[in-house]
Design an enzyme around this catalytic site. Structure first.
Site, PDB file in Angstrom:
ATOM      1  N   ASN A 168       0.837  -1.123  -0.324  1.00 44.24           N
ATOM      2  CA  ASN A 168       0.168  -0.159  -0.253  1.00 44.24           C
ATOM      3  C   ASN A 168       0.932   1.306   0.014  1.00 44.24           C
ATOM      4  O   ASN A 168       0.387   2.434  -0.872  1.00 44.24           O
ATOM      5  CB  ASN A 168      -1.176  -0.607   1.247  1.00 44.24           C
ATOM      6  CG  ASN A 168      -0.213  -0.233   2.367  1.00 44.24           C
ATOM      7  OD1 ASN A 168       0.408  -0.168   2.529  1.00 44.24           O
ATOM      8  ND2 ASN A 168      -1.461   0.750   3.246  1.00 44.24           N
ATOM      9  N   GLY A 244       1.320  -6.262   7.360  1.00 44.00           N
ATOM     10  CA  GLY A 244       0.658  -6.602   6.486  1.00 44.00           C
ATOM     11  C   GLY A 244      -0.483  -7.209   7.029  1.00 44.00           C
ATOM     12  O   GLY A 244      -0.801  -6.469   8.192  1.00 44.00           O
ATOM     13  N   SER A 245      -1.695  -8.551   7.023  1.00 43.39           N
ATOM     14  CA  SER A 245      -2.426  -8.506   7.245  1.00 43.39           C
ATOM     15  C   SER A 245      -2.236  -9.174   8.834  1.00 43.39           C
ATOM     16  O   SER A 245      -0.954  -9.882   8.962  1.00 43.39           O
ATOM     17  CB  SER A 245      -3.076 -10.238   6.096  1.00 43.39           C
ATOM     18  OG  SER A 245      -2.729 -10.432   6.163  1.00 43.39           O
ATOM     19  N   THR A 246      -3.288  -9.673   9.415  1.00 45.53           N
ATOM     20  CA  THR A 246      -3.329 -10.278  10.725  1.00 45.53           C
ATOM     21  C   THR A 246      -3.052 -12.009  10.562  1.00 45.53           C
ATOM     22  O   THR A 246      -2.395 -12.513  11.094  1.00 45.53           O
ATOM     23  CB  THR A 246      -4.585  -9.742  11.794  1.00 45.53           C
ATOM     24  OG1 THR A 246      -5.078  -7.996  12.275  1.00 45.53           O
ATOM     25  CG2 THR A 246      -4.506 -10.449  13.049  1.00 45.53           C
ATOM     26  N   GLU A 247      -3.831 -11.926   9.777  1.00 49.19           N
ATOM     27  CA  GLU A 247      -3.622 -13.384   9.313  1.00 49.19           C
ATOM     28  C   GLU A 247      -2.767 -13.978   8.738  1.00 49.19           C
ATOM     29  O   GLU A 247      -1.370 -15.088   9.873  1.00 49.19           O
ATOM     30  CB  GLU A 247      -4.573 -13.799   7.922  1.00 49.19           C
ATOM     31  CG  GLU A 247      -4.890 -15.232   8.409  1.00 49.19           C
ATOM     32  CD  GLU A 247      -5.075 -15.673   6.553  1.00 49.19           C
ATOM     33  OE1 GLU A 247      -6.334 -14.448   6.003  1.00 49.19           O
ATOM     34  OE2 GLU A 247      -5.622 -16.951   6.310  1.00 49.19           O
ATOM     35  N   GLY A 249       0.749 -12.354  10.116  1.00 48.11           N
ATOM     36  CA  GLY A 249       1.235 -11.805  11.271  1.00 48.11           C
ATOM     37  C   GLY A 249       1.086 -12.838  12.566  1.00 48.11           C
ATOM     38  O   GLY A 249       2.605 -13.000  12.487  1.00 48.11           O
ATOM     39  N   GLU A 266       3.065  -5.325  12.185  1.00 50.23           N
ATOM     40  CA  GLU A 266       1.722  -3.995  12.126  1.00 50.23           C
ATOM     41  C   GLU A 266       1.096  -4.585  11.418  1.00 50.23           C
ATOM     42  O   GLU A 266       1.190  -4.988   9.785  1.00 50.23           O
ATOM     43  CB  GLU A 266       2.684  -2.755  11.994  1.00 50.23           C
ATOM     44  CG  GLU A 266       2.136  -1.886  12.120  1.00 50.23           C
ATOM     45  CD  GLU A 266       1.491  -0.559  10.617  1.00 50.23           C
ATOM     46  OE1 GLU A 266       0.110  -1.651  10.481  1.00 50.23           O
ATOM     47  OE2 GLU A 266       1.475   0.162  10.414  1.00 50.23           O
ATOM     48  N   CYS A 300      -3.424   0.801   6.949  1.00 51.15           N
ATOM     49  CA  CYS A 300      -4.248   0.389   7.667  1.00 51.15           C
ATOM     50  C   CYS A 300      -4.990   0.378   8.549  1.00 51.15           C
ATOM     51  O   CYS A 300      -5.362  -0.112   9.607  1.00 51.15           O
ATOM     52  CB  CYS A 300      -3.294  -0.845   8.077  1.00 51.15           C
ATOM     53  SG  CYS A 300      -1.569   0.852   9.007  1.00 51.15           S
ATOM     54  N   GLU A 476       6.920   1.284  15.604  1.00 53.93           N
ATOM     55  CA  GLU A 476       7.752   1.744  14.740  1.00 53.93           C
ATOM     56  C   GLU A 476       7.881   3.666  14.264  1.00 53.93           C
ATOM     57  O   GLU A 476       6.876   3.882  14.648  1.00 53.93           O
ATOM     58  CB  GLU A 476       7.463   1.272  13.563  1.00 53.93           C
ATOM     59  CG  GLU A 476       7.319  -0.140  13.119  1.00 53.93           C
ATOM     60  CD  GLU A 476       7.511  -0.844  11.605  1.00 53.93           C
ATOM     61  OE1 GLU A 476       6.233  -0.157  10.810  1.00 53.93           O
ATOM     62  OE2 GLU A 476       8.303  -1.161  10.688  1.00 53.93           O
TER      63      GLU A 476
HETATM   64  P1  ADP Z   1      -2.176  -7.501   1.904  1.00 53.99           P
HETATM   65  O1  ADP Z   1      -3.738  -8.305   2.343  1.00 53.99           O
HETATM   66  O2  ADP Z   1      -2.725  -6.551   2.530  1.00 53.99           O
HETATM   67  O3  ADP Z   1      -1.752  -8.071   0.633  1.00 53.99           O
HETATM   68  P2  ADP Z   1      -0.830  -9.939   3.675  1.00 53.99           P
HETATM   69  O4  ADP Z   1      -1.109  -9.961   5.193  1.00 53.99           O
HETATM   70  O5  ADP Z   1      -1.620 -10.640   2.746  1.00 53.99           O
HETATM   71  O6  ADP Z   1      -1.547  -8.615   2.563  1.00 53.99           O
HETATM   72  O7  ADP Z   1       0.639  -8.908   2.668  1.00 53.99           O
HETATM   73  C1  ADP Z   1       2.281  -8.248   3.517  1.00 53.99           C
HETATM   74  C2  ADP Z   1       2.887  -8.540   2.824  1.00 53.99           C
HETATM   75  O8  ADP Z   1       3.376 -10.148   3.846  1.00 53.99           O
HETATM   76  C3  ADP Z   1       2.970  -9.075   1.539  1.00 53.99           C
HETATM   77  O9  ADP Z   1       4.509  -8.676   1.023  1.00 53.99           O
HETATM   78  C4  ADP Z   1       2.975 -10.431   1.324  1.00 53.99           C
HETATM   79  O10 ADP Z   1       3.759 -10.787  -0.051  1.00 53.99           O
HETATM   80  C5  ADP Z   1       3.631 -10.945   2.198  1.00 53.99           C
HETATM   81  N1  ADP Z   1       3.087 -12.192   2.657  1.00 53.99           N
HETATM   82  C6  ADP Z   1       1.593 -12.898   2.197  1.00 53.99           C
HETATM   83  N2  ADP Z   1       1.976 -14.125   2.455  1.00 53.99           N
HETATM   84  C7  ADP Z   1       3.108 -14.523   3.229  1.00 53.99           C
HETATM   85  C8  ADP Z   1       3.383 -15.675   4.610  1.00 53.99           C
HETATM   86  N3  ADP Z   1       2.850 -16.623   4.512  1.00 53.99           N
HETATM   87  N4  ADP Z   1       4.484 -16.224   4.696  1.00 53.99           N
HETATM   88  C9  ADP Z   1       5.174 -14.422   4.469  1.00 53.99           C
HETATM   89  N5  ADP Z   1       4.856 -13.223   4.120  1.00 53.99           N
HETATM   90  C10 ADP Z   1       3.846 -13.593   3.837  1.00 53.99           C
END
Ligand code: ADP
Ligand code: MG
Length: 496
Positions: A168, A244-247, A249, A266, A300, A476
């Site tokens: 983003n 990135g996403s909570t999932e 994370g 974050e 976010c 951060e």
């Molecule tokens: P969004 O839905 O905003 O893309 P993600 O959490 O999917 O959020 O992505 C955030 C970052 O994490 C991106 O750089 C993505 O490529 C990376 N990412 C996605 N899946 C994994 C994973 N299993 N392990 C590490 N990084 C990942």
């Protein structure tokens, strides 16, 4: 046809180049030879191809970062010299501001004016702020009573940092991690998001010119579940810094647990934005609309739940609908554009799916609500406002990460607090009131890492940033960011 910013020749040439990994100061393709497509969200065309990294590429980068961390060229470089290098990188970013702005804009759809005047200048400021910290990471002397000892602490770099960032704010997210990690004396393997790697790859070219020792900063491109996951799992990484996403994370935290790798996260948000009846309504409306629609809602901390005190609810809603309908949505390279396309086909479908869920669950659509076919073939979605949203509806609970806002009335401040906090997230919150007691009371009561009063989306390199609850942990920005990249060591010297 709207007047568009002309792409710089340097940008056009840069895009056309084969994009490789940056490891140990060298450019190299993936060991497998694989590449991936990078798409322009404004027209769905393939912009360029980028190396698709896998575990073996990540391994090479982590080894280079490990060697650079132990090498005297970086380990024994004085803090003053490190500070100068980081500052020089900021100077170089400033000299290439327009290029970096154009790259983020075409790569992920950020409106060019936002990139030129907001995001990229903020990234440069951040680098300068962190350059200053390289010379100010101090320990303490401790008056111990255990005997005749001189006891002191030193703060040492945590080691090799794996930085995984979202799409983003491609350059800004990279800089948030790089600035503090470098100031602390760490080395870094940075994995930009697959949707938007270009500005970070250009930054790597600037890094070489500025003169960082090879291996101090490495960039590996690739898909999240491949290169990203491999970086999080690599035993040579001492600390993972993830946005990135909570999932994802949570999955990173689980992986990190095996080796006790340090993590800071974050993550997502569902930030409440509370407009009280005594607010300056004009400011509250424009601030709240910026709060949700800035960067296509792909933030976010987007203020995606607007709670409005009932006396002014109808009036506020009307003004929000007007604002949304009059927004200029279009090409990211048009300087008049306020909102560009969302980043990808996947995100486009996701956001449209949330809009559909809100309709089906009975929310009232007051603006937008559809894709924009007239804007061409890009991933354009109308700024969308839903009224009469209940707390149980999907759009009140889940992070949409798109230009969709849920508006709902409240009756008392206590009720607003309870509902605002009834979320698993806790990244940010907004408050609009002219009453100083209400302002402070809400600021104290909201479960969020940042509370903005009579403002939204203001950030500063000096102000700490991070989440409560499932929005993650660690701060951060500000000097707190240095805690993420240092370990404390305590030293005992016997005086007898
Ligand atoms: P969004 O839905 O905003 O893309 P993600 O959490 O999917 O959020 O992505 C955030 C970052 O994490 C991106 O750089 C993505 O490529 C990376 N990412 C996605 N899946 C994994 C994973 N299993 N392990 C590490 N990084 C990942
Ligand atoms: Mg892209």
């Amino acid at each position: 046809m709207a007047q568009q910013v002309q792409l710089l020749t340097t940008v056009e040439e840069f895009i056309k180049k084969p994009h490789q990994h940056y490891i140990n100061g060298q450019w190299m393709p993936s060991m497998s030879g694989a590449t991936m497509d990078d798409v322009d969200p404004s027209n769905r065309q393939v912009l360029t191809t980028v190396a698709r990294g896998q575990a073996e590429d990540v391994q090479a980068a982590v080894e280079a970062a490990g060697r650079a961390f132990r090498d005297k060229a970086w380990r024994l470089m004085s803090p003053g010299s490190k500070s100068i290098l980081i500052w020089r990188l900021a100077d170089s970013m400033a000299a290439h501001l327009e290029e970096l702005a154009q790259l983020d804009s075409i790569d992920m759809g950020m409106p060019i004016r936002q990139a030129q005047y907001g995001t990229i200048p903020m990234a440069i400021d951040h680098m300068r702020y962190m350059a200053g910290w390289a010379t100010k990471i101090e320990g303490e002397t401790i008056p111990v009573s255990a005997g005749a000892f001189f006891n002191y602490t030193v703060r040492q770099p945590v080691g090799v940092v794996g930085a995984i960032i979202p799409w983003n704010f491609p350059l800004l997210m990279a800089v948030w991690k790089l600035g503090a990690a470098l100031a602390a004396g760490c080395t870094v393997v940075l994995r930009p998001a697959e949707q938007s790697p270009l500005s970070v790859l250009r930054l790597a070219e600037l890094i070489t010119e500025v003169g960082f020792p090879p291996g101090v900063i490495n960039v590996v491109t690739g898909y999240g579940p491949e290169a990203g996951a491999a970086l999080a799992a690599n035993p040579g990484v001492n600390k993972i810094s993830f946005t990135g996403s909570t999932e994802v994370g949570k999955s990173i935290m689980r992986t990190a647990a095996d080796r006790m790798t340090r993590v800071s996260l974050e993550l997502g948000g569902k930030s409440p934005n509370i407009i009280c009846a005594d607010a300056n309504l004009k400011r509250a409306i424009s601030g709240s609309m910026l709060g949700i629609f800035m960067n296509q809602g792909e933030v976010c901390s987007a203020g995606s739940r607007i709670l409005v005190e009932r006396q002014i609810y109808d009036q506020a809603l009307e003004q929000m609908a007007d604002y949304a309908k009059n927004m200029r949505v279009g090409s990211p390279l048009d300087p008049k554009t306020q909102m560009g396309p969302v980043v990808s086909q996947e995100q486009f479908q996701r956001v449209l799916g949330y809009i559909e869920s809100a309709r089906q669950e009975g929310a009232t659509l007051v603006a937008g609500g559809d894709k924009m076919v007239q804007a061409g073939s890009g991933f354009y979605i109308q700024p969308t406002v839903f009224a009469n949203v209940t707390d149980a509806m999907t759009i009140s609970r889940e992070e949409i990460f798109g230009p969709v806002v849920a508006v709902m009335p409240f009756d008392t401040v206590e009720e607003a607090i309870e509902r605002a906090n009834a979320t698993e997230y806790g990244l940010a919150a907004g408050v609009w009131t002219e009453n100083v007691r209400t302002a402070h009371y809400l600021a104290q009561s909201l479960e969020a890492g940042t509370v903005w009063v009579n403002a939204y989306h203001v950030y500063d390199a000096a102000a700490p940033w991070g989440g409560f609850k499932q929005s993650g942990f660690g701060r951060e920005m500000g000097h707190h960011a240095l805690d993420l990249y240092t370990e404390m060591k305590d030293v005992w010297i016997s005086l007898q």
